[in-house]
Design an enzyme around this catalytic site. Structure first.
Site, PDB file in Angstrom:
ATOM      1  N   PHE A 129       0.866  -1.262   0.050  1.00 26.57           N
ATOM      2  CA  PHE A 129      -0.101   0.011  -0.056  1.00 26.57           C
ATOM      3  C   PHE A 129       1.144   1.199  -0.134  1.00 26.57           C
ATOM      4  CE2 PHE A 129      -2.859   3.242   1.730  1.00 26.57           C
ATOM      5  CZ  PHE A 129      -4.281   2.822   1.208  1.00 26.57           C
ATOM      6  N   ASP A 198       2.228  -5.051   8.598  1.00 27.42           N
ATOM      7  CA  ASP A 198       0.970  -4.273   8.599  1.00 27.42           C
ATOM      8  C   ASP A 198      -0.153  -5.167   8.381  1.00 27.42           C
ATOM      9  OD1 ASP A 198      -1.146  -2.799   7.496  1.00 27.42           O
ATOM     10  OD2 ASP A 198       0.121  -1.343   6.815  1.00 27.42           O
ATOM     11  N   TYR A 223     -10.736   0.757  10.651  1.00 33.59           N
ATOM     12  CA  TYR A 223     -11.849   0.948   9.942  1.00 33.59           C
ATOM     13  C   TYR A 223     -12.364  -0.082   8.737  1.00 33.59           C
ATOM     14  CZ  TYR A 223      -8.649   3.502   6.880  1.00 33.59           C
ATOM     15  OH  TYR A 223      -7.510   3.761   6.229  1.00 33.59           O
ATOM     16  N   LYS A 224     -11.387  -0.976   8.710  1.00 36.53           N
ATOM     17  CA  LYS A 224     -11.623  -2.045   7.519  1.00 36.53           C
ATOM     18  C   LYS A 224     -12.444  -3.112   8.526  1.00 36.53           C
ATOM     19  CE  LYS A 224      -7.932  -0.255   4.890  1.00 36.53           C
ATOM     20  NZ  LYS A 224      -6.304  -0.351   4.522  1.00 36.53           N
ATOM     21  N   ARG A 386     -11.909  -5.272  -7.271  1.00 36.82           N
ATOM     22  CA  ARG A 386     -11.538  -5.555  -5.917  1.00 36.82           C
ATOM     23  C   ARG A 386     -12.585  -6.015  -5.140  1.00 36.82           C
ATOM     24  NH1 ARG A 386      -8.111  -2.658  -1.137  1.00 36.82           N
ATOM     25  NH2 ARG A 386      -9.862  -1.313  -1.277  1.00 36.82           N
TER      26      ARG A 386
HETATM   27  C1  LIG Z   1      -5.847   0.918   4.414  1.00 32.32           C
HETATM   28  C2  LIG Z   1      -4.236   0.646   4.511  1.00 32.32           C
HETATM   29  C3  LIG Z   1      -3.567   1.802   5.092  1.00 32.32           C
HETATM   30  C4  LIG Z   1      -4.355   3.135   5.482  1.00 32.32           C
HETATM   31  O1  LIG Z   1      -3.446   4.020   6.356  1.00 32.32           O
HETATM   32  P1  LIG Z   1      -4.314   5.300   6.994  1.00 32.32           P
HETATM   33  O2  LIG Z   1      -3.237   6.114   7.767  1.00 32.32           O
HETATM   34  O3  LIG Z   1      -5.200   4.779   7.719  1.00 32.32           O
HETATM   35  O4  LIG Z   1      -4.589   6.079   5.911  1.00 32.32           O
HETATM   36  C5  LIG Z   1      -2.193   1.627   5.443  1.00 32.32           C
HETATM   37  N1  LIG Z   1      -1.548   0.449   4.955  1.00 32.32           N
HETATM   38  C6  LIG Z   1      -2.251  -0.600   4.380  1.00 32.32           C
HETATM   39  C7  LIG Z   1      -1.632  -1.752   4.048  1.00 32.32           C
HETATM   40  C8  LIG Z   1      -3.709  -0.483   4.027  1.00 32.32           C
HETATM   41  O5  LIG Z   1      -4.325  -1.390   3.855  1.00 32.32           O
END
Ligand SMILES: *Cc1c(COP(=O)(O)O)cnc(C)c1O
Length: 427
Positions: A129, A198, A223-224, A386
């Site tokens: 990400f 992560d 939030y996921k 997705r």
């Molecule tokens: C959703 C996601 C994020 C989101 O980071 P925020 O700081 O909440 O914006 C970061 N890393 C991964 C791998 C994600 O899937």
């Protein structure tokens, strides 16, 4: 291929079917985007209203003590801990994933600097990400370190003697491919590197055992799959063997051993509390706390093991149904092998479909009430459709319905309509 009747039977036999009633989903919608923003648990609005009207409105500043606001990041952390194989007192819910990543990466570099001063490289995947890569790049600039980007199959070969930290996302946000956390962590340790995991697409979606893997650091999202609401606080975990070894860089007063002593010098707390920074968003934390009640309910029905079994059954069904109903139209990007699959399925259109049609197909599906999302490709990776599968609130009937809707969009060429080609700010 499985019929709608079979799906309804599987739903009737599903031990987790009652969990759906804990969510407030709009009628007629098949929600396949819980990996981006989890659905609203039914109990959350009343909890938030109570926190605002009573705790804030009536009890005012007393609520820091009387409503337990000050301890909330640790209390919520303790509720996330069993979902990720962490112990009590080892997790705090705080800040964002991006910010927590900065803290743990910096701490990992500090530990590497003490134990192995020659090691100054962070390794991650090119397809990670982007915020993870941006944070690592910024930190490398600050520290004069190097960020090395690799492909998923290059992890073992990348662990050269200059590597301080291996930073990986357990389940890839695009492909849904999952790493073997225990094996990768062991390989990194054998090569003298620390590992930052992560868990954004893992926590609440697949069983995770950080302690069993002897991992070093982890961050993840609220939030996921944890359904904490838009912008919900993230979480951070540090293995107890590392937690008191170094400061984290955002040494704010909430990480102080005695914040209310108001001393001018910084004395970090000796536990995970030191990974807190400043005053936390109590309304959001309360929503996340309430959302986690769903996992308490799931515990009575088999917990993460049962959720994982259902998630695999849902993703298997979707893959089979898409292949049967849309033959040749899509290539499966997500691994078929269960051990390598997270809780999502990603598809890329084949040459049977017009180039650049992935976005419009997703928009046409959304118009039909089937909500997934689109992730743009680049020179290295294709555009993808997705679909996230949350076993807490999805039924087998929903999954078949989604595959049927996709087949209809392809068959009728609905995606060719101009209204589905307009790109919005958030995809
Ligand atoms: C959703 C996601 C994020 C989101 O980071 P925020 O700081 O909440 O914006 C970061 N890393 C991964 C791998 C994600 O899937």
């Amino acid at each position: 291929m499985i019929s709608q009747q079979d799906c309804r039977q599987r739903d009737a036999d599903d031990p987790l079917r009652t969990l759906r009633d804990l969510f407030d989903l709009p009628p007629g919608v098949i929600y396949l985007d819980g990996n981006s923003l989890g659905a609203l648990p039914r109990a959350v609005p009343a909890r938030v209203a109570h926190v605002v009207a009573q705790q804030w409105g009536q009890d005012l500043i007393k609520s820091w003590n009387s409503a337990g606001w000050f301890a909330l990041p640790r209390r919520v952390g303790d509720r996330i801990a069993p979902l990720i194989g962490a112990g009590g007192g080892e997790v705090v819910a705080t800040d964002t994933t991006s910010i927590n990543l900065y803290k743990v990466l910096s701490a990992a570099l500090n530990i590497a600097a003490q134990d192995a001063p020659g090691r100054r490289t962070i390794v991650s995947e090119r397809s990670n990400f982007p915020t993870d890569l941006y944070i690592a790049e910024a930190l490398c600039r600050e520290r004069g370190c190097t960020l090395k980007l690799i492909e998923p199959h290059e992890v073992a070969a990348s662990l050269t003697p200059d590597v301080a930290v291996l930073m990986l996302t357990h389940v890839n946000y695009r492909t849904g491919a999952m790493h073997d956390m225990a094996a990768v962590t062991a390989a990194a340790h054998a090569a003298g590197a620390l590992v930052v995991w992560d868990l954004c697409h893992s926590a609440g979606a697949v069983p995770v055992d950080l302690s069993g893997a002897q991992a070093d650091f982890a961050v993840g999202c609220g939030y996921k799959y944890l359904n904490g609401g838009p912008g919900a606080p993230a979480f951070v975990w540090v293995h107890p063997r590392h937690v008191a070894r170094c400061w984290q860089p955002l040494a704010g007063w909430w990480g102080h051993a005695q914040p209310f002593a108001f001393t001018p010098d910084y004395q970090p707390a000796m536990d995970i509390t030191r990974y807190q920074c400043g005053t936390q968003p109590i309304v959001s934390l309360s929503a996340l706390d309430c959302a986690l009640d769903v996992f308490t309910a799931a515990d009575q029905l088999g917990g993460m093991a049962a959720l994982r079994a259902k998630s695999l059954a849902l993703t298997d069904l979707f893959i089979d149904a898409v292949e049967a109903l849309c033959p040749g139209a899509f290539t499966l990007v997500t691994p078929r092998e269960h051990a390598r699959r997270g809780s999502q399925v990603c598809l890329t259109p084949t040459a049977q479909l017009p180039a650049g049609s992935a976005y419009a197909i997703v928009q046409a599906l959304i118009a039909r009430g089937v909500i997934g999302d689109f992730r743009a490709g680049d020179a290295q990776q294709p555009d993808i459709l997705r679909f996230g599968f949350t076993p807490l609130y999805l039924s087998f009937d929903n999954v078949l319905g989604a595959a049927q809707a996709l087949a209809e969009v392809v068959r009728t060429r609905e995606y060719a309509q101009a209204r589905f080609h307009h790109k919005q700010a958030v995809t």
